[in-house]
Design a protein around this motif. Structure first.
Motif, PDB file in Angstrom:
ATOM      1  N   HIS A  46       2.127  -1.536  -2.860  1.00  0.00           N
ATOM      2  CA  HIS A  46       2.036  -2.230  -4.150  1.00  0.00           C
ATOM      3  C   HIS A  46       2.214  -3.714  -3.811  1.00  0.00           C
ATOM      4  O   HIS A  46       3.272  -4.299  -4.036  1.00  0.00           O
ATOM      5  N   ARG A  49      13.688  -7.036  -7.956  1.00  0.00           N
ATOM      6  CA  ARG A  49      14.565  -6.146  -8.748  1.00  0.00           C
ATOM      7  C   ARG A  49      15.890  -5.849  -8.050  1.00  0.00           C
ATOM      8  O   ARG A  49      16.379  -4.721  -8.095  1.00  0.00           O
ATOM      9  N   TYR A  61      16.177   6.706 -10.790  1.00  0.00           N
ATOM     10  CA  TYR A  61      15.004   5.821 -10.854  1.00  0.00           C
ATOM     11  C   TYR A  61      14.253   5.978 -12.185  1.00  0.00           C
ATOM     12  O   TYR A  61      13.914   4.991 -12.844  1.00  0.00           O
ATOM     13  N   TYR A  81       0.901  -3.539 -12.194  1.00  0.00           N
ATOM     14  CA  TYR A  81       2.003  -4.276 -12.809  1.00  0.00           C
ATOM     15  C   TYR A  81       1.491  -5.222 -13.903  1.00  0.00           C
ATOM     16  O   TYR A  81       2.164  -6.174 -14.273  1.00  0.00           O
ATOM     17  N   HIS A 102      -0.251   9.441  -7.384  1.00  0.00           N
ATOM     18  CA  HIS A 102       1.171   9.538  -7.073  1.00  0.00           C
ATOM     19  C   HIS A 102       1.606  10.918  -7.584  1.00  0.00           C
ATOM     20  O   HIS A 102       1.715  11.122  -8.801  1.00  0.00           O
ATOM     21  N   HIS A 118       3.173  10.775  -1.837  1.00  0.00           N
ATOM     22  CA  HIS A 118       4.593  11.117  -2.036  1.00  0.00           C
ATOM     23  C   HIS A 118       4.860  12.576  -1.658  1.00  0.00           C
ATOM     24  O   HIS A 118       5.396  12.852  -0.614  1.00  0.00           O
ATOM     25  N   PRO A 123       8.611  -3.535  -5.226  1.00  0.00           N
ATOM     26  CA  PRO A 123       9.899  -4.200  -5.463  1.00  0.00           C
ATOM     27  C   PRO A 123      11.015  -3.301  -5.980  1.00  0.00           C
ATOM     28  O   PRO A 123      12.137  -3.779  -6.216  1.00  0.00           O
TER      29      PRO A 123
END
Ligand code: IZC
Ligand code: ZN
Length: 427
Positions: free
Chosen positions: A79, A86, A99, A149, A246, A269, A324
């Motif tokens: 990404h 963050r 998360y 984003y 994902h 993932h 991030p």
């Protein structure tokens, strides 16, 4: 024939076989000892023994000092472009806030969305460019970069244009992925399907402006369902995009099975992939992109079942997932160590994963990940005695020098290798 560059006295030259390498195929890694490689016009022009290299003419000769040379690494899931950072979430994580809970409260991805919307295209370009420099220093010469984003037309296109500008610069090869359905923005909180419609509508414009080759969707509890993911993937494929997902990162929803059924290029993932999903991967064409840095960074103990996937016959690759929030590292070598330590992958499997299979996962297998006559001269000289050493000695940068299309783009100054002629002992 005089070459542009000759690397000689290579202790081990890593020569991954053409891929994708599945299962057993991942367990073999061809190594040429006492080797040399010559480059002309940005391409590999000659591969031979160290002894034969003595007769070869080249403008620049580099003594590899008996160390290791490999193809440039490929990072197939990042990404890359985002605003802000963050670090505030670290304390929340330490306090045990999950998360997905941070995301549900409007933090996580959504706080990066706010920061990315606030930054200009030029600011994002500068910041992502600095990340690319670090990635190159770690030996990466080809990578994938996702949007996701912006979550609206203007800001998704802004992110994709940053990737396009970085790509046009030509320093590293970058494959662009549209990840519009990465989270549900506050303005669509009550209408996720309406948001997905907006993202589907954007596909044609992205396609016609050639801003992305792939699309991706975050299929997860509280984000997008398997059915929504199917709808988005279908719409993408109808317009000629290749797809990624994902899948099964936190909860086992069935994204892995969906990816194989839809013929996705990759499923990424897969920590919570079901046994059925793993069997399907072994039979299908979809590459499993594993991201152990994320599991590590989220403080979890259960990693994706790489052993089972490979032993059953799947094609596995590894990536940083640089972002991030859930994996703040651009160091693919660190991921190689985590793959060995936490997922029990062997050094041979790890090297195949970060070269040939990674290239395949982003449609670059003709341009990256292997070294044959005519391949792009993307090369890394590693300050290690053998290929097993990198996963073993973790957390440091082992790259001594990196070439992209035959041009040296990074070199460590204190290296004990030297160039002939040596105008200024640049290393
Ligand atoms: O910003 O948290 N998992 N997307 C899905 C991410 C992690 C990136 C982020
Ligand atoms: Zn990701």
């Amino acid at each position: 024939m005089s070459y542009d560059t000759l690397l000689y006295n290579i202790g081990e030259l890593i020569l991954p076989a053409p891929g994708p390498l599945k299962g057993e195929g991942m367990k073999q890694l061809k190594i040429k000892e006492n080797a040399a490689v010559a480059v002309k016009d940005g391409k590999v022009a000659w591969i031979g023994s160290h002894e034969e290299s003595i007769q070869q003419q080249a403008e620049t000769k580099v003594d590899a000092g008996g160390k290791v040379v490999s193809p440039g690494l490929v990072d197939p899931h990042t990404h890359l472009v985002f605003g802000g950072s963050r670090e505030n979430e670290l304390a929340l994580k330490q306090a045990g806030v999950p998360y997905l809970e941070i995301l549900k409260k409007g933090g996580g991805i959504l706080s990066t969305v706010q920061a990315t919307r606030e930054e200009s295209e030029d600011e994002l370009f500068e910041k992502a460019g600095r990340t690319l420099q670090r990635m190159a220093a770690y030996g990466v010469t080809t990578l994938e970069a996702k949007s996701g984003y912006g979550l609206d037309r203007e800001n998704e296109l802004k992110q994709l244009r940053v990737v396009q500008r970085l790509r046009d610069q030509g320093s590293l090869d970058i494959v662009s992925t549209f990840l519009g359905p990465h989270a549900i923005p506050p303005e669509y909180k009550q209408d996720p399907d309406g948001f997905l419609d907006e993202m589907v509508k954007l596909l044609a414009e992205i396609r016609s402006e050639n801003l992305a080759e792939y699309t991706d969707i975050f299929c997860e509890t509280g984000v997008f369902t398997v059915e929504q993911s199917r709808r988005f993937m279908k719409a993408s494929q109808e317009l000629g995009f290749r797809t990624k997902i994902h899948a099964d990162e936190i909860d086992s929803l069935g994204g892995t099975e969906l990816a194989v059924d839809m013929g996705a290029a990759s499923a990424d993932h897969l920590v919570a992939a079901s046994d059925e999903g793993i069997s399907k991967l072994a039979e299908g064409q979809t590459v499993a992109v594993l991201l152990p840095g994320t599991t590590f960074y989220l403080g979890k103990n259960e990693y994706a079942k790489a052993r089972k996937m490979i032993d059953q016959g799947a094609a596995v690759t590894l990536a940083t997932d640089f972002n991030p929030g859930s994996c703040v590292t651009d160091n693919l070598q660190m991921i190689m160590s985590l793959a060995a330590l936490k997922m029990k992958m062997t050094p041979e499997e790890i090297w195949n994963a970060v070269t040939v299979n990674a290239a395949h996962a982003i449609g670059k297998s003709d341009k990256a990940g292997t070294l044959e006559i005519g391949s792009a001269a993307d090369l890394v000289l590693w300050d290690v005695p053998n290929y097993q050493y990198i996963p073993y000695h973790y957390g440091v940068n082992h790259a001594l020098a990196v070439w992209k299309h035959g041009r040296k783009i990074w070199g460590r100054r204190d290296a004990d290798v030297f160039s002939v002629p040596q105008p200024e002992r640049e290393y």
